[in-house]
Design an enzyme around this catalytic site. Structure first.
Site, PDB file in Angstrom:
ATOM      1  N   ASP A  60      -7.188  -8.142   3.752  1.00 13.66           N
ATOM      2  CA  ASP A  60      -6.331  -9.091   3.198  1.00 13.66           C
ATOM      3  C   ASP A  60      -6.458  -9.839   3.678  1.00 13.66           C
ATOM      4  OD1 ASP A  60      -6.887  -7.364   0.812  1.00 13.66           O
ATOM      5  OD2 ASP A  60      -4.922  -6.173   1.355  1.00 13.66           O
ATOM      6  N   SER A  72       0.880  -1.290   0.090  1.00 17.65           N
ATOM      7  CA  SER A  72       0.146   0.248  -0.046  1.00 17.65           C
ATOM      8  C   SER A  72       1.307   1.334   0.016  1.00 17.65           C
ATOM      9  CB  SER A  72      -0.587  -0.081   1.240  1.00 17.65           C
ATOM     10  OG  SER A  72      -1.441  -0.853   1.319  1.00 17.65           O
ATOM     11  N   GLY A  97      -6.239  -3.114  -8.290  1.00 15.89           N
ATOM     12  CA  GLY A  97      -7.125  -2.614  -7.987  1.00 15.89           C
ATOM     13  C   GLY A  97      -7.130  -0.957  -7.625  1.00 15.89           C
ATOM     14  N   LYS A 105     -13.240  -9.182  -4.296  1.00 14.94           N
ATOM     15  CA  LYS A 105     -11.633  -9.201  -4.132  1.00 14.94           C
ATOM     16  C   LYS A 105     -10.900  -9.690  -6.266  1.00 14.94           C
ATOM     17  CE  LYS A 105      -9.976  -7.280  -0.674  1.00 14.94           C
ATOM     18  NZ  LYS A 105      -9.580  -5.785  -0.586  1.00 14.94           N
TER      19      LYS A 105
END
Length: 426
Positions: free
Chosen positions: A316, A21, A92, A343
């Site tokens: 996740d 991230s 994504g 997902k």
């Protein structure tokens, strides 16, 4: 790939790759500065490389070295129209964050991606951006790729947006658009989602106010870039080793330099509630992000129940938590997990279908919940990954701790953890 049962515990120290991230956001936000920024411990997984490729296509200078990335941005208003369609691959995060960043720009952009990304819903991020004044069109009523961002006649406007579901990607897209908005952008969350975007924007001089679950972002004329960003280890990658060491007899490991941002440590909270022996030590802060060493030893687990209030902090990690729950005594119930159905694959369905081959009768899915009945007998099984990196790694850990597993398309792990199998083998 066939993974055999491990007949001994894990020992020693492990380092995991940089946080996925934070790696995405380091490239995107650094591209809005106009001075060189050195990024260390960047995750060179396929998803993050998609972000690099997209930013290069818009004129950002990004140089890759063995141990670092050097980004020289073009300023807040310096991005240029790409010569071709931008391909987000399987990512994504790349697509959703770039929709927010490019919504206020004065040029047109069209996005595509792989088959998996084309099936994932994008209306949840497009809707608030259109409310801000963006002009975005996509297939299937603005829900799916390909998607085109068309320059708006009027300037993007700040809005007050109450999040219908907790989503760090949607929140980040709104905030990136808000950098260019006329007026303050306010986001109200049901539950706190990961806050890496807020922390990094603040490190770049953006004025952000937080009050409980409300985040207010004020537009800015110029980014003030730091000279260096050091990315902590990804707790989502560490999660596989945390679980394996917990359920495998005679294990004692230390995972070094792992990010312990409070919006990401739900898996540690859940495993501790299940009885896991996990200790956090050597805590420190870099770039506004906390990181530490995680000491894990073999533990006897019991079932727990959790739901909406913690799901955004571990969404996740649910597949690997399901593996831990299969080794626990009693039932584990995971509620409010419907997000897993959109997902890389429908992970609730995949867990029941594939994990259930290893432990028949253990996994049961409802519309947005997962029930795991611990204590069943484990089989060797041939399982499908559905080209989903988190399914592949969770299956590998499950097989190593149970009676072995054979998985198809093991290479899909390159999305987030290219070195995973090498570490498992070592």
């Amino acid at each position: 790939m066939k993974i055999l049962r491990l007949n001994h515990g894990l020992r020693g120290d492990i380092r995991v790759p940089g946080d996925k991230s934070i790696s995405h956001r380091s490239i995107l936000i650094s591209s809005l500065g106009d001075t060189p920024i050195e990024i260390t411990n960047f995750l060179k997984g396929a998803d993050c490389l998609s972000t690099i490729a997209c930013m290069r296509a818009m004129g950002v200078k990004i140089q890759e070295y063995e141990n670092k990335i050097l980004v020289t941005g073009k300023g807040l208003n310096g991005l240029s129209e790409p010569n071709d369609v931008l391909n987000a691959g399987n990512s994504g995060t790349t697509l959703r964050l770039l929709l927010g960043l490019l919504a206020p720009q004065k040029f047109m952009t069209t996005f595509t991606g792989d088959d998996s990304l084309k099936s994932r819903p994008m209306d949840r991020v497009i809707k608030p951006l259109i409310e801000m004044g963006a002009n975005i069109v996509g297939r299937n009523k603005n829900k799916n790729l390909p998607i085109t961002v068309i320059p708006s006649v009027k300037k993007i406007q700040g809005i007050v947006y109450k999040m219908p579901v907790a989503s760090a990607q949607v929140k980040s897209a709104i905030m990136l658009a808000g950098l260019y908005a006329d007026g303050v952008t306010k986001i109200i969350e049901l539950y706190p989602s990961r806050d890496h975007t807020e922390k990094m924007l603040e490190a770049f001089g953006v004025n952000i106010n937080k009050l409980h679950n409300e985040i207010s972002l004020f537009p800015i004329k110029k980014i003030i870039a730091p000279s260096k960003i050091d990315i902590s280890g990804d707790i989502s990658s560490a999660a596989y080793w945390i679980v394996l060491a917990t359920i495998l007899k005679d294990s004692d490991i230390i995972i070094k330099d792992v990010g312990i941002n409070e919006t990401r440590t739900g898996i540690i909270d859940v495993l501790k509630n299940m009885g896991a022996n996990i200790e956090i030590s050597n805590e420190r802060i870099s770039g506004g992000e906390k990181y530490a060493d995680i000491h894990v030893m073999t533990s006897k687990l019991h079932g727990v129940t959790f739901g909406a209030e913690i799901i955004p902090r571990l969404v996740d990690e649910i597949p690997i938590i399901a593996v831990a729950a299969a080794f626990a005594e009693g039932d584990t119930i995971i509620r409010d997990a419907g997000e897993l159905r959109v997902k890389e694959t429908d992970r609730l369905k995949a867990i029941v279908n594939e994990f259930g081959k290893i432990a028949p009768g253990t996994f049961e899915a409802l519309e947005d919940s997962l029930i795991i009945h611990g204590g069943h007998i484990f089989n060797f099984a041939k399982c499908k990954t559905y080209d989903d990196h988190r399914m592949a790694m969770s299956l590998a850990i499950f097989g190593a701790a149970a009676n072995g597993v054979e998985i198809d398309n093991p290479g899909c792990i390159k999305i987030s953890y290219p070195d995973f199998y090498n570490i498992l083998e070592r």
